[in-house]
Design a protein around this motif. Structure first.
Motif, PDB file in Angstrom:
ATOM      1  N   SER A  98       0.821  -1.214   0.000  1.00 32.25           N
ATOM      2  CA  SER A  98       0.000   0.000   0.000  1.00 32.25           C
ATOM      3  C   SER A  98       0.852   1.261   0.000  1.00 32.25           C
ATOM      4  O   SER A  98       0.525   2.252  -0.662  1.00 32.25           O
ATOM      5  N   TYR A  99       1.970   1.238   0.740  1.00 29.75           N
ATOM      6  CA  TYR A  99       2.844   2.418   0.747  1.00 29.75           C
ATOM      7  C   TYR A  99       3.510   2.625  -0.610  1.00 29.75           C
ATOM      8  O   TYR A  99       3.712   3.759  -1.043  1.00 29.75           O
ATOM      9  N   GLN A 100       3.869   1.536  -1.281  1.00 29.98           N
ATOM     10  CA  GLN A 100       4.451   1.685  -2.613  1.00 29.98           C
ATOM     11  C   GLN A 100       3.429   2.251  -3.589  1.00 29.98           C
ATOM     12  O   GLN A 100       3.774   3.047  -4.463  1.00 29.98           O
ATOM     13  N   ALA A 101       2.164   1.847  -3.423  1.00 31.19           N
ATOM     14  CA  ALA A 101       1.106   2.428  -4.260  1.00 31.19           C
ATOM     15  C   ALA A 101       0.954   3.914  -3.961  1.00 31.19           C
ATOM     16  O   ALA A 101       0.793   4.729  -4.869  1.00 31.19           O
ATOM     17  N   ALA A 102       1.023   4.268  -2.680  1.00 26.84           N
ATOM     18  CA  ALA A 102       0.931   5.685  -2.295  1.00 26.84           C
ATOM     19  C   ALA A 102       2.115   6.472  -2.859  1.00 26.84           C
ATOM     20  O   ALA A 102       1.966   7.620  -3.275  1.00 26.84           O
ATOM     21  N   ALA A 103       3.283   5.859  -2.878  1.00 28.49           N
ATOM     22  CA  ALA A 103       4.486   6.534  -3.383  1.00 28.49           C
ATOM     23  C   ALA A 103       4.378   6.832  -4.866  1.00 28.49           C
ATOM     24  O   ALA A 103       4.923   7.828  -5.346  1.00 28.49           O
ATOM     25  N   THR A 104       3.675   5.987  -5.620  1.00 28.58           N
ATOM     26  CA  THR A 104       3.501   6.268  -7.050  1.00 28.58           C
ATOM     27  C   THR A 104       2.552   7.446  -7.255  1.00 28.58           C
ATOM     28  O   THR A 104       2.654   8.158  -8.249  1.00 28.58           O
ATOM     29  N   LEU A 105       1.624   7.652  -6.291  1.00 25.53           N
ATOM     30  CA  LEU A 105       0.677   8.768  -6.398  1.00 25.53           C
ATOM     31  C   LEU A 105       1.312  10.080  -5.956  1.00 25.53           C
ATOM     32  O   LEU A 105       1.047  11.126  -6.536  1.00 25.53           O
ATOM     33  N   GLU A 106       2.130  10.021  -4.898  1.00 29.56           N
ATOM     34  CA  GLU A 106       2.820  11.221  -4.407  1.00 29.56           C
ATOM     35  C   GLU A 106       4.287  10.874  -4.157  1.00 29.56           C
ATOM     36  O   GLU A 106       4.697  10.630  -3.018  1.00 29.56           O
ATOM     37  N   PRO A 107       5.068  10.828  -5.221  1.00 29.07           N
ATOM     38  CA  PRO A 107       6.468  10.386  -5.096  1.00 29.07           C
ATOM     39  C   PRO A 107       7.338  11.310  -4.256  1.00 29.07           C
ATOM     40  O   PRO A 107       8.431  10.905  -3.855  1.00 29.07           O
ATOM     41  N   GLU A 108       6.878  12.515  -3.989  1.00 22.69           N
ATOM     42  CA  GLU A 108       7.694  13.445  -3.196  1.00 22.69           C
ATOM     43  C   GLU A 108       7.090  13.698  -1.822  1.00 22.69           C
ATOM     44  O   GLU A 108       7.301  14.741  -1.213  1.00 22.69           O
ATOM     45  N   ASN A 109       6.367  12.720  -1.313  1.00 21.45           N
ATOM     46  CA  ASN A 109       5.795  12.823   0.025  1.00 21.45           C
ATOM     47  C   ASN A 109       6.777  12.216   1.029  1.00 21.45           C
ATOM     48  O   ASN A 109       7.003  11.001   1.019  1.00 21.45           O
ATOM     49  N   PRO A 110       7.391  13.022   1.906  1.00 28.84           N
ATOM     50  CA  PRO A 110       8.415  12.494   2.817  1.00 28.84           C
ATOM     51  C   PRO A 110       7.881  11.462   3.796  1.00 28.84           C
ATOM     52  O   PRO A 110       8.591  10.524   4.166  1.00 28.84           O
ATOM     53  N   LYS A 111       6.622  11.616   4.217  1.00 25.66           N
ATOM     54  CA  LYS A 111       6.049  10.652   5.162  1.00 25.66           C
ATOM     55  C   LYS A 111       6.034   9.252   4.564  1.00 25.66           C
ATOM     56  O   LYS A 111       6.307   8.258   5.248  1.00 25.66           O
ATOM     57  N   VAL A 112       5.678   9.162   3.290  1.00 22.86           N
ATOM     58  CA  VAL A 112       5.610   7.861   2.623  1.00 22.86           C
ATOM     59  C   VAL A 112       6.980   7.201   2.604  1.00 22.86           C
ATOM     60  O   VAL A 112       7.130   6.019   2.934  1.00 22.86           O
ATOM     61  N   HIS A 113       8.006   7.964   2.238  1.00 22.85           N
ATOM     62  CA  HIS A 113       9.352   7.381   2.181  1.00 22.85           C
ATOM     63  C   HIS A 113       9.867   7.017   3.569  1.00 22.85           C
ATOM     64  O   HIS A 113      10.561   6.006   3.743  1.00 22.85           O
ATOM     65  N   ALA A 114       9.520   7.829   4.571  1.00 16.89           N
ATOM     66  CA  ALA A 114       9.938   7.509   5.942  1.00 16.89           C
ATOM     67  C   ALA A 114       9.308   6.206   6.411  1.00 16.89           C
ATOM     68  O   ALA A 114       9.963   5.358   7.031  1.00 16.89           O
ATOM     69  N   ARG A 115       8.016   6.031   6.101  1.00 18.48           N
ATOM     70  CA  ARG A 115       7.357   4.798   6.525  1.00 18.48           C
ATOM     71  C   ARG A 115       7.897   3.595   5.735  1.00 18.48           C
ATOM     72  O   ARG A 115       8.014   2.495   6.268  1.00 18.48           O
ATOM     73  N   LEU A 116       8.222   3.803   4.458  1.00 17.34           N
ATOM     74  CA  LEU A 116       8.861   2.727   3.693  1.00 17.34           C
ATOM     75  C   LEU A 116      10.191   2.333   4.333  1.00 17.34           C
ATOM     76  O   LEU A 116      10.545   1.152   4.380  1.00 17.34           O
ATOM     77  N   GLY A 117      10.925   3.336   4.837  1.00 11.55           N
ATOM     78  CA  GLY A 117      12.173   3.038   5.542  1.00 11.55           C
ATOM     79  C   GLY A 117      11.924   2.170   6.757  1.00 11.55           C
ATOM     80  O   GLY A 117      12.652   1.196   7.011  1.00 11.55           O
ATOM     81  N   ALA A 118      10.875   2.490   7.523  1.00 10.19           N
ATOM     82  CA  ALA A 118      10.554   1.701   8.721  1.00 10.19           C
ATOM     83  C   ALA A 118      10.151   0.281   8.340  1.00 10.19           C
ATOM     84  O   ALA A 118      10.509  -0.688   9.034  1.00 10.19           O
ATOM     85  N   ILE A 119       9.405   0.140   7.231  1.00  9.89           N
ATOM     86  CA  ILE A 119       8.976  -1.194   6.807  1.00  9.89           C
ATOM     87  C   ILE A 119      10.180  -2.028   6.373  1.00  9.89           C
ATOM     88  O   ILE A 119      10.327  -3.193   6.771  1.00  9.89           O
ATOM     89  N   PHE A 120      11.053  -1.445   5.563  1.00  6.64           N
ATOM     90  CA  PHE A 120      12.247  -2.190   5.126  1.00  6.64           C
ATOM     91  C   PHE A 120      13.137  -2.553   6.311  1.00  6.64           C
ATOM     92  O   PHE A 120      13.738  -3.624   6.340  1.00  6.64           O
ATOM     93  N   ALA A 121      13.207  -1.659   7.302  1.00  2.00           N
ATOM     94  CA  ALA A 121      13.978  -1.974   8.508  1.00  2.00           C
ATOM     95  C   ALA A 121      13.360  -3.166   9.234  1.00  2.00           C
ATOM     96  O   ALA A 121      14.070  -4.065   9.698  1.00  2.00           O
ATOM     97  N   GLY A 122      12.012  -3.180   9.312  1.00  3.55           N
ATOM     98  CA  GLY A 122      11.335  -4.312   9.946  1.00  3.55           C
ATOM     99  C   GLY A 122      11.511  -5.599   9.183  1.00  3.55           C
ATOM    100  O   GLY A 122      11.499  -6.688   9.778  1.00  3.55           O
ATOM    101  N   LYS A 123      11.686  -5.488   7.857  1.00  3.34           N
ATOM    102  CA  LYS A 123      11.909  -6.678   7.022  1.00  3.34           C
ATOM    103  C   LYS A 123      13.394  -7.032   6.915  1.00  3.34           C
ATOM    104  O   LYS A 123      13.780  -7.892   6.143  1.00  3.34           O
ATOM    105  N   ARG A 124      14.229  -6.295   7.661  1.00  2.80           N
ATOM    106  CA  ARG A 124      15.677  -6.505   7.738  1.00  2.80           C
ATOM    107  C   ARG A 124      16.380  -6.213   6.405  1.00  2.80           C
ATOM    108  O   ARG A 124      17.449  -6.739   6.138  1.00  2.80           O
TER     109      ARG A 124
END
Length: 669
Positions: free
Chosen positions: A394-420
């Motif tokens: 869902s966050y990747q879908a959101a990123a395609t809609l607003e690619p320059e939204n910092p919140k989206v990229h920050a949350r993607l960072g947290a998800i990738f960190a959780g996925k190691r």
């Protein structure tokens, strides 16, 4: 009005609009309108606008040219230059720019005769009696009404018959049909013919008023609607048309009186009640708006727009249960409206019903995948539930809609960190900070990741900057303390966590870090005292259990340490830090080394470059008598951290000290 863009709509480019338009969304680009363009209270626009009439109730950055009239309402903001024939600026509006008054508005030109290549605008078509209006502005203010419906044609639609000379009803019939197809010039001829036969026909006056309204000749429209009302005072539709025209001409007080009179004539007319409610909603009279909209819904349960509007008001009032009831009612009318599912999700979320809210966000996203708010809300919910794969999608879908939204990229960072996936996590945090430099929360999240990766120097630098900006931010100071602990700056670390635990004595995480600091300073008894206090606050916390296990190991109480680690691992079977500590204790105790080897191998499958995990494996090989493997592995650890003195001591031991043979030992300390 012909068109209504609700809050949440986002557009970019060049917009050519026909008919009166009310815009409550976000827009960037250019707008051309030959009718009335209204920026709603929630509207936010960047770009230039050219219109016949223009009203600003929201926020605009750009230049505006209005051929006839330009109105800036109280609470609105406009930064840019304006030019118009007639200017109205309410007290409380904000205008920054230059103003040019033109000599006279252009003569009204039928839209079908306008030159090709220029944006043209269709005027509102007549709608059925059940259509509803949308009013803008407050009492006594000049406004542009964004009528969701066109003006009503009195008495409904007439069945067309062959024209009978001298029968005004037949001319009215034909004129009404021509109005529906926007043939205003021809419609005007038919209505005037009806009045040539009889000037006492109210429908003919109302029809002609409709023609003038669409041609933006509001003075003549008002005259005709007044005549229609005078001839047939009981006709509510004529009164509503009159109210609408007052609004379009900026006569708000007169419009309110006309709406009230329509309701007074027929108190059980759902259309009149609904429009009265809409008028009050846009005027900011929330209590009155709710009263009239509720009455309209009671009389006409399938009034979708009334339910939509009243739900907005109820949400503003935080009356979530009532809002949910109205939104569900609207969805029974239009099941596949993604915006309404999104609104229901927001209402459910605010009322604490997160699971139901997520279901509505998913419906909105499925119906219209390009709704950013639905994707982000759905992603947030998945993240909170620990469903990282679904959240990532869902966050990747959101990123395609607003690619320059910092919140989206920050949350993607947290998800990738959780996925190691640390590399991708760092890339996303880097992008987020590039889009939003100095964002405290993003910097703190990245700092936590850097600490977990052992990159203590970068973490310290980043968190020092955060703490400098926010010296009282306890969480930021805690992350800084952890980074300094990793660098061995024990005195400063002890000071940070002592202050935090004094200020927040019931925060177990601060007690945990204080205990770890005391452990590194070899004040082991004090460390255990603090850690047991933390465990009492949060029983079974794996980090606290691991720290207690570590301290007992440092004291040489290996059996006690093993019991704590085994219990912690039973409760948290995927805790790799606990696995590594237990494997190391088996090596030090020289028992269960095969189990220790299996645990160590498992940790390295997930974290192949964790030097402390490699060190544990080398120790196990050493006690098992496989010195070559021990030496090979400790060399890998030294390659990762060349300046680690302990690992160099281990290498010397493995090369020069022969391990004692393994023997069965009891687990008493």
């Amino acid at each position: 009005m012909d068109s209504y863009f609700e809050k949440g709509v986002k557009l970019e480019g060049t917009l050519w609009v026909k008919g009166a338009v009310h815009f409550d969304g976000n827009f960037q680009g250019e707008i051309f309108s030959s009718s009335h363009f209204v920026v709603g209270k929630n509207g936010s626009l960047e770009g230039n606008i050219k219109a016949h009439n223009f009203t600003n109730l929201g926020s605009l950055r750009g230049n505006v040219h209005a051929d006839n009239k330009l109105a800036l309402a109280a609470g609105s903001s406009l930064v840019g230059d304006i030019s118009t024939y007639h200017l109205v600026i309410d007290e409380g509006s904000n205008f920054e720019g230059r103003c040019k008054m033109i000599d006279a508005p252009p003569a009204a030109v039928p839209e079908k005769t306008q030159k090709a290549g220029k944006p043209q605008v269709e005027s509102p078509k007549p709608a059925k009696n059940e259509d509803k209006p949308k009013a803008k502005s407050g009492k006594g203010k000049a406004v542009g009404i964004a009528a969701v419906m066109a003006l009503v044609v009195g008495g409904g639609y007439y069945k067309y018959q062959e024209l009978i000379p001298g029968n005004p009803a037949d001319y009215v019939n034909k004129g009404t049909q021509l109005l529906q197809s926007s043939q205003f010039e021809d419609a005007e001829i038919q209505f005037k013919r009806a009045m040539e036969v009889s000037r006492a026909n109210p429908a003919a006056h109302a029809g002609l008023g409709k023609v003038y309204f669409n041609k933006k000749n509001y003075r003549e429209a008002l005259a005709q609607f007044k005549q229609a009302v005078e001839l047939k005072p009981s006709n509510v539709d004529f009164r509503l048309d009159l109210a609408m025209t007052y609004l379009e001409s900026g006569q708000v007080e007169e419009a309110e009186l006309a709406f009230k009179k329509a309701v007074e004539v027929d108190p059980n007319n759902p259309v009149a009640l609904s429009r009265m409610g809409m008028f009050y909603k846009e005027s900011g009279a929330v209590d009155e708006a709710i009263v009239f909209l509720k009455q309209a819904i009671e009389l006409k349960g399938d009034d979708y727009q009334a339910r939509n509007l009243i739900s907005e008001l109820l949400l503003e009032r935080e009356q979530y249960d009532e809002a949910i009831e109205q939104i569900r009612g609207a969805l029974e009318i239009k099941q596949n409206d993604p915006q309404m599912h999104l609104a229901l999700g927001e209402a459910l979320l605010k009322s604490g019903k997160k699971k139901e809210a997520a279901s509505e966000f998913k419906k909105a996203a499925d119906l219209f995948p390009k709704i950013f708010e639905a994707q982000i809300r759905l992603a947030d919910w998945y993240f909170e539930q620990g469903a990282l794969d679904e959240s990532l999608s869902s966050y990747q879908a959101a990123a395609t809609l607003e690619p320059e939204n910092p919140k989206v990229h920050a949350r993607l960072g947290a998800i990738f960190a959780g996925k190691r996936d640390d590399k991708k996590a760092l890339e996303e945090y880097k992008t987020a900070l590039k889009l939003s430099p100095g964002d405290t929360q993003i910097m703190m999240d990245k700092g936590k990741l850097l600490v977990s990766l052992g990159d203590y120097k970068k973490a310290k630098d980043m968190m020092t900057e955060v703490v400098k900006k926010n010296p009282d931010m306890a969480e930021a100071r805690s992350v800084l303390g952890r980074a300094m602990l990793g660098l061995g700056e024990l005195d400063e670390t002890l000071k940070i966590f002592s202050e935090l635990t004094d200020k927040y004595p019931d925060r177990s995480e601060y007690l945990l870090h204080l205990g770890n600091t005391l452990s590194e300073k070899k004040d082991l008894e004090k460390a255990l005292e603090v850690l047991f206090k933390a465990e009492k606050l949060t029983p079974g916390d794996p980090e606290i259990v691991l720290s207690i296990c570590t301290v007992y190991g440092k004291k040489g109480y290996y059996s006690t340490a093993i019991r704590h680690c085994r219990k912690g691992l039973d409760d948290n079977p995927e805790n790799y830090e606990m696995m590594n500590r237990l494997a190391w204790l088996y090596a030090k105790k020289r028992i269960s080394v095969e189990d220790g080897l299996a645990l160590s191998m498992k940790t390295l499958e997930v974290y192949p470059n964790r030097h402390e995990f490699i060190d544990t494996l080398s120790e196990l090989y050493y006690v098992m008598g496989e010195q070559d493997k021990a030496i090979a592995n400790i060399n890998k650890a030294i390659e990762l951290v060349p300046d680690n003195a302990y690992y160099k001591q281990q290498l010397w031991k493995f090369k020069n000290v022969k391990p004692k043979p393994l023997q069965v030992e009891s687990e008493t300390s």
